[in-house]
Design a protein around this motif. Structure first.
Motif, PDB file in Angstrom:
ATOM      1  N   SER A 111       0.833  -1.191   0.000  1.00 37.95           N
ATOM      2  CA  SER A 111       0.000   0.000   0.000  1.00 37.95           C
ATOM      3  C   SER A 111       0.871   1.246   0.000  1.00 37.95           C
ATOM      4  N   GLU A 112       0.507   2.215  -0.834  1.00 37.42           N
ATOM      5  CA  GLU A 112       1.244   3.477  -0.855  1.00 37.42           C
ATOM      6  C   GLU A 112       0.811   4.381   0.297  1.00 37.42           C
ATOM      7  N   SER A 113      -0.459   4.316   0.645  1.00 35.30           N
ATOM      8  CA  SER A 113      -0.966   5.209   1.694  1.00 35.30           C
ATOM      9  C   SER A 113      -0.819   4.636   3.097  1.00 35.30           C
ATOM     10  N   LYS A 114      -0.732   3.289   3.209  1.00 32.68           N
ATOM     11  CA  LYS A 114      -0.583   2.636   4.511  1.00 32.68           C
ATOM     12  C   LYS A 114       0.537   1.608   4.404  1.00 32.68           C
ATOM     13  N   PRO A 115       1.782   2.028   4.634  1.00 31.38           N
ATOM     14  CA  PRO A 115       2.933   1.154   4.388  1.00 31.38           C
ATOM     15  C   PRO A 115       2.985  -0.117   5.225  1.00 31.38           C
ATOM     16  N   ALA A 116       2.155  -0.222   6.246  1.00 25.91           N
ATOM     17  CA  ALA A 116       2.122  -1.441   7.051  1.00 25.91           C
ATOM     18  C   ALA A 116       1.266  -2.526   6.412  1.00 25.91           C
ATOM     19  N   LEU A 117       0.625  -2.206   5.276  1.00 29.55           N
ATOM     20  CA  LEU A 117      -0.284  -3.140   4.616  1.00 29.55           C
ATOM     21  C   LEU A 117       0.187  -3.518   3.215  1.00 29.55           C
ATOM     22  N   GLY A 118      -0.135  -4.749   2.861  1.00 26.65           N
ATOM     23  CA  GLY A 118       0.052  -5.208   1.495  1.00 26.65           C
ATOM     24  C   GLY A 118      -1.258  -5.747   0.966  1.00 26.65           C
ATOM     25  N   PHE A 119      -1.368  -5.772  -0.344  1.00 26.96           N
ATOM     26  CA  PHE A 119      -2.550  -6.299  -1.023  1.00 26.96           C
ATOM     27  C   PHE A 119      -2.155  -7.526  -1.825  1.00 26.96           C
ATOM     28  N   LEU A 120      -2.960  -8.577  -1.728  1.00 30.32           N
ATOM     29  CA  LEU A 120      -2.720  -9.822  -2.464  1.00 30.32           C
ATOM     30  C   LEU A 120      -3.892 -10.105  -3.397  1.00 30.32           C
ATOM     31  N   ARG A 121      -3.598 -10.700  -4.545  1.00 33.13           N
ATOM     32  CA  ARG A 121      -4.631 -11.241  -5.438  1.00 33.13           C
ATOM     33  C   ARG A 121      -4.289 -12.705  -5.669  1.00 33.13           C
ATOM     34  N   THR A 122      -5.202 -13.582  -5.277  1.00 33.47           N
ATOM     35  CA  THR A 122      -4.972 -15.020  -5.341  1.00 33.47           C
ATOM     36  C   THR A 122      -6.104 -15.696  -6.088  1.00 33.47           C
ATOM     37  N   ARG A 123      -5.761 -16.559  -7.034  1.00 29.90           N
ATOM     38  CA  ARG A 123      -6.777 -17.374  -7.706  1.00 29.90           C
ATOM     39  C   ARG A 123      -6.982 -18.648  -6.892  1.00 29.90           C
ATOM     40  N   LEU A 124      -8.239 -18.968  -6.625  1.00 26.85           N
ATOM     41  CA  LEU A 124      -8.587 -20.209  -5.952  1.00 26.85           C
ATOM     42  C   LEU A 124      -9.476 -21.018  -6.883  1.00 26.85           C
ATOM     43  N   VAL A 125      -9.166 -22.306  -7.007  1.00 25.95           N
ATOM     44  CA  VAL A 125      -9.995 -23.235  -7.775  1.00 25.95           C
ATOM     45  C   VAL A 125     -10.324 -24.403  -6.856  1.00 25.95           C
ATOM     46  N   ALA A 126     -11.612 -24.749  -6.788  1.00 26.15           N
ATOM     47  CA  ALA A 126     -12.055 -25.941  -6.056  1.00 26.15           C
ATOM     48  C   ALA A 126     -12.326 -27.043  -7.075  1.00 26.15           C
ATOM     49  N   TYR A 127     -11.914 -28.247  -6.729  1.00 30.19           N
ATOM     50  CA  TYR A 127     -12.054 -29.414  -7.606  1.00 30.19           C
ATOM     51  C   TYR A 127     -12.879 -30.484  -6.906  1.00 30.19           C
ATOM     52  N   ASN A 128     -13.550 -31.312  -7.717  1.00 29.44           N
ATOM     53  CA  ASN A 128     -14.208 -32.487  -7.146  1.00 29.44           C
ATOM     54  C   ASN A 128     -13.259 -33.674  -7.173  1.00 29.44           C
ATOM     55  N   GLN A 129     -13.751 -34.831  -6.775  1.00 27.93           N
ATOM     56  CA  GLN A 129     -12.921 -36.036  -6.674  1.00 27.93           C
ATOM     57  C   GLN A 129     -12.435 -36.544  -8.025  1.00 27.93           C
ATOM     58  N   HIS A 130     -12.985 -36.032  -9.119  1.00 23.28           N
ATOM     59  CA  HIS A 130     -12.540 -36.416 -10.465  1.00 23.28           C
ATOM     60  C   HIS A 130     -11.549 -35.401 -11.031  1.00 23.28           C
ATOM     61  N   ASP A 131     -11.065 -34.510 -10.170  1.00 19.75           N
ATOM     62  CA  ASP A 131     -10.155 -33.420 -10.560  1.00 19.75           C
ATOM     63  C   ASP A 131     -10.777 -32.479 -11.578  1.00 19.75           C
ATOM     64  N   GLU A 132     -12.089 -32.360 -11.533  1.00 14.44           N
ATOM     65  CA  GLU A 132     -12.809 -31.409 -12.380  1.00 14.44           C
ATOM     66  C   GLU A 132     -13.013 -30.122 -11.585  1.00 14.44           C
ATOM     67  N   PRO A 133     -12.668 -28.972 -12.157  1.00 16.60           N
ATOM     68  CA  PRO A 133     -12.911 -27.720 -11.434  1.00 16.60           C
ATOM     69  C   PRO A 133     -14.410 -27.466 -11.293  1.00 16.60           C
ATOM     70  N   VAL A 134     -14.830 -27.127 -10.076  1.00 21.47           N
ATOM     71  CA  VAL A 134     -16.244 -26.865  -9.829  1.00 21.47           C
ATOM     72  C   VAL A 134     -16.521 -25.387  -9.566  1.00 21.47           C
ATOM     73  N   LEU A 135     -15.530 -24.656  -9.072  1.00 22.92           N
ATOM     74  CA  LEU A 135     -15.683 -23.214  -8.929  1.00 22.92           C
ATOM     75  C   LEU A 135     -14.314 -22.566  -8.915  1.00 22.92           C
ATOM     76  N   SER A 136     -14.306 -21.283  -9.271  1.00 25.32           N
ATOM     77  CA  SER A 136     -13.062 -20.519  -9.213  1.00 25.32           C
ATOM     78  C   SER A 136     -13.394 -19.062  -8.912  1.00 25.32           C
ATOM     79  N   PHE A 137     -12.428 -18.385  -8.327  1.00 26.01           N
ATOM     80  CA  PHE A 137     -12.548 -16.954  -8.094  1.00 26.01           C
ATOM     81  C   PHE A 137     -11.170 -16.379  -7.826  1.00 26.01           C
ATOM     82  N   ILE A 138     -11.098 -15.060  -7.879  1.00 26.12           N
ATOM     83  CA  ILE A 138      -9.885 -14.347  -7.505  1.00 26.12           C
ATOM     84  C   ILE A 138     -10.202 -13.591  -6.222  1.00 26.12           C
ATOM     85  N   ALA A 139      -9.431 -13.871  -5.179  1.00 21.97           N
ATOM     86  CA  ALA A 139      -9.632 -13.237  -3.877  1.00 21.97           C
ATOM     87  C   ALA A 139      -8.677 -12.060  -3.723  1.00 21.97           C
TER      88      ALA A 139
END
Length: 149
Positions: A111-139
């Motif tokens: 953060s430029e305005s609050k140097p004690a903070l950082g921002f992260l962007r993470t992709r999460l994918v959930a899979y079922n037992q067949h390794d098929e993706p069932v949902l995804s999002f960027i947090a």
């Protein structure tokens, strides 16, 4: 405890094991998403689901439960989420499925305005037992910088 500077762009993690139970699917649907295809085999049979399917919001909640368990095992100096982008329900989640997750850190910035903070962007994918993706999002998340604040 891992801080902003301990995390590397491209870092990946695999975690979680969540057994999707019929009673839980029905309970969640009754309480939060009472659409017929989440409540009844008969109603679901006439849809593209073909059978009783968990609510997408329930799939998100199960994913969050796995994420929290992972954060207990690999603690970060996280300060909460800043939102979710690009949420996609890719495949129905059914009773009897077993879910797991994979994440990848896409980028981070201090953060430029609050140097004690950082921002992260993470992709999460959930899979079922067949390794098929069932949902995804960027947090989007906030995290402390080591030795700051």
């Amino acid at each position: 405890m891992r801080y902003f500077e301990d995390l590397a762009i491209g870092e990946k993690a695999a975690f979680g094991h969540y057994a999707v139970l019929r009673d839980e699917v029905l309970d969640f649907a009754r309480r939060y998403d009472p659409q017929p295809f989440h409540l009844s085999d008969e109603a679901a049979a006439g849809t593209h689901f073909g059978r009783l399917a968990a609510s997408g919001w329930h799939s998100c909640a199960m994913t969050m439960a796995m994420l929290v368990e992972h954060m207990k095992a690999d603690p970060q100096a996280a300060l909460g989420a800043g939102g979710v982008d690009e949420l996609r329900w890719l495949k129905p989640v059914y009773p009897g499925d077993t879910l797991r997750c994979e994440t990848e850190l896409l980028d981070k910035r201090r953060s430029e305005s609050k140097p004690a903070l950082g921002f992260l962007r993470t992709r999460l994918v959930a899979y079922n037992q067949h390794d098929e993706p069932v949902l995804s999002f960027i947090a989007q998340a906030l995290i402390r910088v080591r030795g700051e604040g």
